[in-house]
Write a protein that holds these residues in place. Sequence first.
Motif, mmCIF file in Angstrom:
data_model
loop_
_atom_site.group_PDB
_atom_site.id
_atom_site.type_symbol
_atom_site.label_atom_id
_atom_site.label_comp_id
_atom_site.label_asym_id
_atom_site.label_seq_id
_atom_site.Cartn_x
_atom_site.Cartn_y
_atom_site.Cartn_z
ATOM 1 N N PRO A 27 38.895 63.588 17.310
ATOM 2 C CA PRO A 27 37.709 64.075 16.597
ATOM 3 C C PRO A 27 37.881 63.958 15.081
ATOM 4 O O PRO A 27 38.945 64.273 14.545
ATOM 5 N N ALA A 28 36.857 63.467 14.427
ATOM 6 C CA ALA A 28 36.917 63.307 12.974
ATOM 7 C C ALA A 28 37.028 64.672 12.298
ATOM 8 O O ALA A 28 36.255 65.568 12.604
ATOM 9 N N PRO A 29 37.966 64.819 11.369
ATOM 10 C CA PRO A 29 38.137 66.109 10.675
ATOM 11 C C PRO A 29 37.156 66.259 9.511
ATOM 12 O O PRO A 29 37.563 66.444 8.367
ATOM 13 N N VAL A 30 35.854 66.184 9.810
ATOM 14 C CA VAL A 30 34.845 66.197 8.756
ATOM 15 C C VAL A 30 34.905 67.460 7.913
ATOM 16 O O VAL A 30 34.520 67.442 6.742
ATOM 17 N N HIS A 31 35.392 68.558 8.494
ATOM 18 C CA HIS A 31 35.489 69.813 7.745
ATOM 19 C C HIS A 31 36.525 69.716 6.621
ATOM 20 O O HIS A 31 36.502 70.510 5.687
ATOM 21 N N LEU A 32 37.405 68.727 6.683
ATOM 22 C CA LEU A 32 38.420 68.534 5.638
ATOM 23 C C LEU A 32 37.991 67.519 4.582
ATOM 24 O O LEU A 32 38.629 67.399 3.556
ATOM 25 N N TRP A 33 36.933 66.786 4.857
ATOM 26 C CA TRP A 33 36.480 65.732 3.951
ATOM 27 C C TRP A 33 35.436 66.272 2.988
ATOM 28 O O TRP A 33 34.470 66.905 3.385
ATOM 29 N N ASN A 34 35.620 66.019 1.710
ATOM 30 C CA ASN A 34 34.646 66.409 0.699
ATOM 31 C C ASN A 34 34.446 65.262 -0.284
ATOM 32 O O ASN A 34 34.744 65.384 -1.467
ATOM 33 N N PRO A 35 33.940 64.133 0.215
ATOM 34 C CA PRO A 35 33.733 62.974 -0.657
ATOM 35 C C PRO A 35 32.511 63.180 -1.541
ATOM 36 O O PRO A 35 31.721 64.089 -1.315
ATOM 37 N N PRO A 36 32.345 62.320 -2.536
ATOM 38 C CA PRO A 36 31.157 62.431 -3.398
ATOM 39 C C PRO A 36 29.878 62.082 -2.625
ATOM 40 O O PRO A 36 29.904 61.252 -1.717
ATOM 41 N N PHE A 37 28.784 62.733 -3.012
ATOM 42 C CA PHE A 37 27.476 62.457 -2.423
ATOM 43 C C PHE A 37 27.000 61.099 -2.912
ATOM 44 O O PHE A 37 27.017 60.816 -4.116
ATOM 45 N N CYS A 38 26.585 60.261 -1.978
ATOM 46 C CA CYS A 38 26.178 58.891 -2.310
ATOM 47 C C CYS A 38 24.671 58.662 -2.189
ATOM 48 O O CYS A 38 24.209 57.544 -2.391
ATOM 49 N N LEU A 71 28.997 64.003 11.666
ATOM 50 C CA LEU A 71 27.932 64.867 11.141
ATOM 51 C C LEU A 71 28.533 66.157 10.606
ATOM 52 O O LEU A 71 29.410 66.758 11.224
ATOM 53 N N LYS A 72 28.055 66.564 9.455
ATOM 54 C CA LYS A 72 28.542 67.775 8.799
ATOM 55 C C LYS A 72 27.340 68.545 8.254
ATOM 56 O O LYS A 72 26.373 67.945 7.779
ATOM 57 N N ARG A 73 27.434 69.861 8.312
ATOM 58 C CA ARG A 73 26.378 70.713 7.757
ATOM 59 C C ARG A 73 26.945 71.498 6.593
ATOM 60 O O ARG A 73 28.038 72.061 6.681
ATOM 61 N N GLU A 74 26.195 71.528 5.507
ATOM 62 C CA GLU A 74 26.533 72.338 4.331
ATOM 63 C C GLU A 74 25.287 73.120 3.967
ATOM 64 O O GLU A 74 24.310 72.533 3.511
ATOM 65 N N GLY A 75 25.313 74.423 4.207
ATOM 66 C CA GLY A 75 24.107 75.234 4.004
ATOM 67 C C GLY A 75 23.047 74.787 4.985
ATOM 68 O O GLY A 75 23.290 74.731 6.186
ATOM 69 N N ASP A 76 21.870 74.448 4.489
ATOM 70 C CA ASP A 76 20.793 73.964 5.346
ATOM 71 C C ASP A 76 20.702 72.440 5.366
ATOM 72 O O ASP A 76 19.770 71.880 5.943
ATOM 73 N N ALA A 77 21.636 71.755 4.701
ATOM 74 C CA ALA A 77 21.605 70.299 4.606
ATOM 75 C C ALA A 77 22.603 69.658 5.563
ATOM 76 O O ALA A 77 23.644 70.236 5.883
ATOM 77 N N TYR A 78 22.255 68.467 6.027
ATOM 78 C CA TYR A 78 23.095 67.714 6.953
ATOM 79 C C TYR A 78 23.517 66.401 6.318
ATOM 80 O O TYR A 78 22.727 65.762 5.615
ATOM 81 N N PHE A 79 24.754 66.002 6.612
ATOM 82 C CA PHE A 79 25.324 64.794 6.038
ATOM 83 C C PHE A 79 26.135 64.041 7.079
ATOM 84 O O PHE A 79 26.716 64.640 7.980
ATOM 85 N N LEU A 80 26.186 62.729 6.924
ATOM 86 C CA LEU A 80 27.173 61.920 7.610
ATOM 87 C C LEU A 80 28.270 61.702 6.583
ATOM 88 O O LEU A 80 27.987 61.316 5.441
ATOM 89 N N VAL A 81 29.513 61.984 6.965
ATOM 90 C CA VAL A 81 30.613 61.901 6.012
ATOM 91 C C VAL A 81 31.735 61.027 6.545
ATOM 92 O O VAL A 81 31.984 60.951 7.746
ATOM 93 N N THR A 82 32.377 60.367 5.618
ATOM 94 C CA THR A 82 33.622 59.650 5.862
ATOM 95 C C THR A 82 34.586 60.176 4.803
ATOM 96 O O THR A 82 34.175 60.943 3.913
ATOM 97 N N PRO A 83 35.825 59.766 4.826
ATOM 98 C CA PRO A 83 36.727 60.244 3.778
ATOM 99 C C PRO A 83 36.304 59.848 2.362
ATOM 100 O O PRO A 83 36.709 60.480 1.399
ATOM 101 N N VAL A 84 35.452 58.817 2.234
ATOM 102 C CA VAL A 84 35.118 58.331 0.892
ATOM 103 C C VAL A 84 33.654 58.456 0.499
ATOM 104 O O VAL A 84 33.303 58.195 -0.647
ATOM 105 N N GLU A 85 32.770 58.834 1.423
ATOM 106 C CA GLU A 85 31.355 58.954 1.066
ATOM 107 C C GLU A 85 30.644 59.984 1.929
ATOM 108 O O GLU A 85 31.077 60.312 3.034
ATOM 109 N N LYS A 86 29.540 60.481 1.377
ATOM 110 C CA LYS A 86 28.709 61.460 2.064
ATOM 111 C C LYS A 86 27.263 61.085 1.800
ATOM 112 O O LYS A 86 26.851 60.935 0.648
ATOM 113 N N VAL A 87 26.491 60.922 2.907
ATOM 114 C CA VAL A 87 25.077 60.593 2.766
ATOM 115 C C VAL A 87 24.240 61.634 3.496
ATOM 116 O O VAL A 87 24.616 62.112 4.568
ATOM 117 N N GLY A 88 23.126 61.989 2.916
ATOM 118 C CA GLY A 88 22.240 62.978 3.508
ATOM 119 C C GLY A 88 21.357 62.377 4.579
ATOM 120 O O GLY A 88 20.934 61.221 4.471
#
Length: 181
Positions: A27-38, A71-88
Amino acid sequence: MVGKTDNAVSDAAGLVAAAERASKKGPAPVHLWNPPFCGDLDMEIRADGTWFYQGTPIGRHRMVQLFASILKREGDAYFLVTPVEKVGIRVVDAPFVAVDADIGRDITFTTNVGDSVTAGPDHTIEMRGTADEPRPYIHVRRGLWALIDRKTFYRLADAATPGTDGRMELHSGGTVFPLEH
């Protein structure tokens, strides 16, 4: 993609490749990834659990599963994240739908993307909506919920028993879940 940076993928293909790489390690450790929003990707999860990209349903179930794994949720927003990018992305209701449940001593749900979760302290059943129009959900992981589909909810209601306060309730994982408001 709207508002992308030079480091962002140009479309969903880069995210698919990143998700495939991540899934090979478990399972992807998305909770550990905090890449810049793209920026935002033209992707939406509709209330019935159907994933759309640029207005077209994503027909390949494996691709939907890959996207769901990052898929990752931050507050009410959803993102697809990789170690290097985050898209809403947009989520109309809940990102997943619980399409079945094994109802026994415990209750184990299966989602439309293949996740399996047993209701309990970490995977709570929550009633939203109104008494006239209840909307049941199960917590899947890290703030991501699944709407429990109608047929599964009817099966849960049939298995429920009256609690001490008279409300119908379910028991799973050592936890009591009321099915009424």
